[in-house]
Design a protein around this motif. Structure first.
Motif, PDB file in Angstrom:
ATOM      1  N   GLY A 295       0.814  -1.213   0.000  1.00 20.21           N
ATOM      2  CA  GLY A 295       0.000   0.000   0.000  1.00 20.21           C
ATOM      3  C   GLY A 295       0.847   1.261   0.000  1.00 20.21           C
TER       4      GLY A 295
ATOM      5  N   PHE B 242      -8.776   5.172  -1.914  1.00 12.23           N
ATOM      6  CA  PHE B 242      -9.379   3.937  -1.414  1.00 12.23           C
ATOM      7  C   PHE B 242     -10.838   3.837  -1.850  1.00 12.23           C
ATOM      8  CE2 PHE B 242     -11.848   2.069   2.169  1.00 12.23           C
ATOM      9  CZ  PHE B 242     -11.489   0.749   1.973  1.00 12.23           C
TER      10      PHE B 242
ATOM     11  N   LEU C 109      -6.022   0.157  -3.470  1.00 11.36           N
ATOM     12  CA  LEU C 109      -5.516  -0.116  -2.127  1.00 11.36           C
ATOM     13  C   LEU C 109      -4.180   0.593  -1.932  1.00 11.36           C
ATOM     14  CD1 LEU C 109      -6.375  -3.900  -1.610  1.00 11.36           C
ATOM     15  CD2 LEU C 109      -7.543  -1.885  -0.705  1.00 11.36           C
TER      16      LEU C 109
ATOM     17  N   SER D  73      -5.004  -0.241   2.494  1.00 12.44           N
ATOM     18  CA  SER D  73      -4.494  -1.513   3.003  1.00 12.44           C
ATOM     19  C   SER D  73      -4.744  -1.646   4.497  1.00 12.44           C
ATOM     20  CB  SER D  73      -2.992  -1.618   2.712  1.00 12.44           C
ATOM     21  OG  SER D  73      -2.747  -1.567   1.319  1.00 12.44           O
TER      22      SER D  73
ATOM     23  N   THR E  46      -8.394  -2.404   5.011  1.00 12.82           N
ATOM     24  CA  THR E  46      -8.708  -3.797   4.683  1.00 12.82           C
ATOM     25  C   THR E  46      -8.240  -4.734   5.791  1.00 12.82           C
ATOM     26  OG1 THR E  46      -8.496  -3.274   2.335  1.00 12.82           O
ATOM     27  CG2 THR E  46      -8.425  -5.591   2.960  1.00 12.82           C
TER      28      THR E  46
END
Length: 345
Positions: A97, A261, A266, A271, A274
């Motif tokens: 990321g 995002f 990402l 990241s 997530t």
């Protein structure tokens, strides 16, 4: 017939300087030769006491106590989960990321600056059409939020499924599927570049206007081409004003990459989001990881800004500003000298 009395004029020669200094009473002469009387303090031998500033010391103590409390709270509070922070800081998902963030920021910074230069030149040109278009573009993209621009570009294929190249208002020579061209990376870079160009245009225009008008007149009087005047005379001087302002924009751009995002890219923030949805107990350490990485990126940009400003300060200042390492050495030398002076007393 009697003569009128005139001013009395002395014909005696003027005594030399040594003789004039030697005049006075015998007591005065003795005092000059022997110095101050016995028991009197010589002013040159007296120690100069520094000015005491109790308010400064009190403020320093208060600030140090507050900083110590903040650091103690960060270290001892188990809510931050520093062990998980160390686990996530260099994980491949976070580093991937980070690479996306750097890529998007680099492309957008370059394209945004180039677009800003073109818009600034159009705004300063003699063409009313170019000035109107540049002003309208800057007004529009400075008014619309960046997230709206990104979402609009992300759904651009719904408005224009195919893009064509050809004669305006005539036949098309080639057509392309917009959904295949506009990948997530392309959408993010275009959206950030369009937004960045609007702000960079005002930064560049302000820097160009800060150059003394005499520089323009001198370059024109020499018969130099317009392009040479801008690239070799005007723009290098304008960079002294452009650099600090544009670096602020660049720092804002690095932080604005967190919005990509929302267009399914990402980046560093994406990241972490997530991973946070997969490991809900690590949301706080993941946010701390993102915060520290953004601090590192902006700090690196600030260091580069310092050296760029120092480079373009040549010729504008008598002495270049000292580097941080030189400031540290000077501060340590001053501190050691003060400690020795206090110890001698």
């Amino acid at each position: 017939m009697s003569e009128l009395p005139g001013p009395a004029v002395s014909l005696d020669p003027v005594p030399p300087a040594d003789a004039r200094r030697a005049t006075g009473t015998p007591a005065d002469l003795r005092s000059r030769e022997t110095g101050p009387p016995t028991g009197a303090k010589d002013p040159a031998a007296e120690r100069v006491l520094p000015l005491r500033r109790p308010g400064r010391w009190i403020a320093t103590a208060v600030v140090l106590v507050l900083v110590a409390q903040v650091v103690h709270g960060l270290v001892t509070n188990s809510f931050y989960q520093w062990d998980r922070f160390g686990y996530w800081f260099l994980r491949p998902a976070i580093l991937d990321g980070l690479a996306v963030t750097l890529e998007v920021a680099a492309y957008s910074a370059v394209l945004g600056l180039l677009g800003g230069i073109l818009l600034a030149l159009a705004r300063l040109s003699g063409s009313p059409v170019l000035r109107a278009v540049s002003w309208t573009y800057t007004w529009l993209f400075r008014s619309v939020p960046l997230i709206v621009v990104l979402l609009f570009l992300y759904n651009f294929s719904a408005l224009y499924p195919r893009l064509s190249l050809g004669i305006p208002f005539g036949p098309a020579f080639a057509s392309f599927d917009e959904s295949k061209l506009a990948t997530d990376m392309v959408v993010a870079v275009i959206g950030l570049s369009l937004n960045e160009a609007a702000y960079a245009a005002e930064v560049v225009r302000g820097g160009i206007l800060s150059v003394d008008q005499g520089q323009h007149e001198a370059a024109a009087a020499l018969g130099l081409p317009k392009g040479y005047q801008f690239t070799r005379i005007v723009f290098p001087q304008a960079l002294r004003s452009i650099t600090p302002n544009y670096v602020n924009q660049l720092i804002g751009l690095i932080k604005a990459t967190s919005l990509v995002f929302y267009v399914s890219l990402l980046d560093l923030f994406g990241s972490a989001q997530t991973m946070g949805s997969t490991y809900p107990g690590d949301i706080v350490p993941l946010l701390l990881v993102v915060t520290v990485w953004y601090l590192i990126l902006t700090s690196v940009v600030s260091v580069i800004q310092f050296y760029v400003e120092r480079h373009y300060a040549r010729g504008a200042t008598r002495t270049l500003p000292p580097t941080p390492l030189r400031k540290l050495r000077t501060g340590l030398a001053v501190l050691r000298a003060r400690i020795r002076r206090e110890a001698a007393v």
